[in-house]
Write a protein that holds these residues in place. Structure first.
Motif, mmCIF file in Angstrom:
data_model
loop_
_atom_site.group_PDB
_atom_site.id
_atom_site.type_symbol
_atom_site.label_atom_id
_atom_site.label_comp_id
_atom_site.label_asym_id
_atom_site.label_seq_id
_atom_site.Cartn_x
_atom_site.Cartn_y
_atom_site.Cartn_z
ATOM 1 N N MET A 1 49.082 41.321 60.533
ATOM 2 C CA MET A 1 47.948 41.289 59.623
ATOM 3 C C MET A 1 46.690 40.965 60.429
ATOM 4 N N ASN A 2 45.624 41.602 60.088
ATOM 5 C CA ASN A 2 44.329 41.361 60.710
ATOM 6 C C ASN A 2 43.955 39.896 60.497
ATOM 7 N N LYS A 3 43.527 39.227 61.564
ATOM 8 C CA LYS A 3 43.218 37.802 61.428
ATOM 9 C C LYS A 3 42.041 37.538 60.492
ATOM 10 N N HIS A 4 41.251 38.560 60.210
ATOM 11 C CA HIS A 4 40.109 38.385 59.320
ATOM 12 C C HIS A 4 40.392 38.865 57.903
ATOM 13 N N MET A 5 41.585 39.402 57.659
ATOM 14 C CA MET A 5 41.910 39.881 56.326
ATOM 15 C C MET A 5 42.244 38.700 55.407
ATOM 16 N N PHE A 6 41.878 38.830 54.144
ATOM 17 C CA PHE A 6 42.225 37.824 53.145
ATOM 18 C C PHE A 6 43.094 38.488 52.095
ATOM 19 N N SER A 7 44.126 37.786 51.651
ATOM 20 C CA SER A 7 44.922 38.274 50.527
ATOM 21 C C SER A 7 45.373 37.077 49.708
ATOM 22 N N ASP A 8 45.563 37.329 48.420
ATOM 23 C CA ASP A 8 46.122 36.304 47.558
ATOM 24 C C ASP A 8 47.037 36.972 46.547
ATOM 25 N N LEU A 9 47.879 36.166 45.912
ATOM 26 C CA LEU A 9 48.842 36.679 44.948
ATOM 27 C C LEU A 9 49.049 35.633 43.867
ATOM 28 N N TYR A 10 48.928 36.060 42.629
ATOM 29 C CA TYR A 10 49.180 35.215 41.467
ATOM 30 C C TYR A 10 50.281 35.890 40.659
ATOM 31 N N THR A 11 51.236 35.107 40.186
ATOM 32 C CA THR A 11 52.344 35.647 39.414
ATOM 33 C C THR A 11 52.507 34.844 38.131
ATOM 34 N N GLY A 12 53.163 35.443 37.178
ATOM 35 C CA GLY A 12 53.422 34.750 35.919
ATOM 36 C C GLY A 12 54.154 35.648 34.952
ATOM 37 N N ARG A 13 54.318 35.154 33.746
ATOM 38 C CA ARG A 13 54.951 35.904 32.656
ATOM 39 C C ARG A 13 53.850 36.514 31.814
ATOM 40 N N LEU A 14 54.001 37.787 31.486
ATOM 41 C CA LEU A 14 53.014 38.463 30.653
ATOM 42 C C LEU A 14 53.114 37.998 29.209
ATOM 43 N N GLY A 15 51.970 37.818 28.573
ATOM 44 C CA GLY A 15 51.946 37.480 27.156
ATOM 45 C C GLY A 15 52.314 38.667 26.289
ATOM 46 N N SER A 16 52.059 39.876 26.776
ATOM 47 C CA SER A 16 52.386 41.117 26.059
ATOM 48 C C SER A 16 52.953 42.126 27.066
ATOM 49 N N PRO A 17 54.243 41.984 27.396
ATOM 50 C CA PRO A 17 54.806 42.854 28.429
ATOM 51 C C PRO A 17 54.795 44.338 28.076
ATOM 52 N N GLU A 18 54.666 44.657 26.802
ATOM 53 C CA GLU A 18 54.647 46.066 26.385
ATOM 54 C C GLU A 18 53.268 46.710 26.563
ATOM 55 N N ALA A 19 52.241 45.921 26.750
ATOM 56 C CA ALA A 19 50.878 46.448 26.877
ATOM 57 C C ALA A 19 50.682 47.122 28.234
ATOM 58 N N SER A 20 49.757 48.059 28.277
ATOM 59 C CA SER A 20 49.437 48.746 29.526
ATOM 60 C C SER A 20 48.688 47.790 30.461
ATOM 61 N N PRO A 21 48.748 48.040 31.752
ATOM 62 C CA PRO A 21 47.978 47.204 32.673
ATOM 63 C C PRO A 21 46.483 47.188 32.333
ATOM 64 N N ARG A 22 45.944 48.322 31.912
ATOM 65 C CA ARG A 22 44.514 48.379 31.558
ATOM 66 C C ARG A 22 44.215 47.477 30.367
ATOM 67 N N ALA A 23 45.074 47.495 29.346
ATOM 68 C CA ALA A 23 44.881 46.633 28.166
ATOM 69 C C ALA A 23 45.020 45.162 28.547
ATOM 70 N N LEU A 24 45.955 44.866 29.429
ATOM 71 C CA LEU A 24 46.143 43.486 29.878
ATOM 72 C C LEU A 24 44.910 42.967 30.603
ATOM 73 N N VAL A 25 44.360 43.785 31.490
ATOM 74 C CA VAL A 25 43.166 43.378 32.233
ATOM 75 C C VAL A 25 41.980 43.215 31.285
ATOM 76 N N ALA A 26 41.817 44.161 30.355
ATOM 77 C CA ALA A 26 40.703 44.072 29.400
ATOM 78 C C ALA A 26 40.789 42.774 28.605
ATOM 79 N N ARG A 27 41.981 42.414 28.158
ATOM 80 C CA ARG A 27 42.172 41.174 27.392
ATOM 81 C C ARG A 27 41.843 39.960 28.249
ATOM 82 N N ALA A 28 42.308 39.964 29.490
ATOM 83 C CA ALA A 28 42.059 38.829 30.373
ATOM 84 C C ALA A 28 40.568 38.678 30.665
#
Length: 147
Positions: free
Chosen positions: A1-28
């Protein structure tokens, strides 16, 4: 990995797993505090003289997180994943939301600074970025209301 690159990762349980990723992001994004829009307006005002991309803007100080963040170009979209991002002269970044088969999510960011300006910019915005991403992750855990 490039020493200047930044990355992060957040995980969890979806409140509405049936919703599309676009709908999930819009709600958030709808649940974002008003300071996020003000911070984006301030960011755009400060970086414009350096020739960095600022995106479309509303009236000064009244931009919402939803309006600003939903204008990011979609790089890739499927039923299980939404990838947005932008390349600029100082850095490239992507934000990826992936729905897992177990009803969870992974929300990841990758940033690749190109030069000193990109590294400085990243250092300045990183604290706000982390707060915003945590808020988005909490929003993904909330149910999406049907409209």
């Amino acid at each position: 990995m490039n020493k200047h690159m930044f990355s992060d990762l957040y995980t969890g349980r979806l409140g509405s797993p049936e919703a599309s990723p676009r709908a999930l992001v819009a709600r958030a994004l709808q649940a974002m505090p008003c300071w996020v829009g003000a911070a984006m307006w301030l960011r755009n005002s400060l970086v414009a003289p350096f020739g960095l991309k600022t995106g479309p803007s509303d009236q000064a100080g009244s931009q919402s997180a939803v309006n600003l963040m939903q204008r990011l170009p979609v790089v890739h979209e499927t039923e299980a994943e939404l990838v947005t991002g932008m390349d600029d002269r100082h850095l490239d970044f992507t934000v990826r939301l992936t729905k897992t088969s177990s009803g969870g999510f992974e929300l990841a960011t990758e940033v690749r600074p190109h030069n000193r300006l990109g590294r400085t910019y990243l250092a300045v915005v990183l604290p706000a970025h982390k707060l915003i991403m945590r808020r988005i992750a909490r929003g993904l855990a909330q149910p999406v209301e049907e409209t």
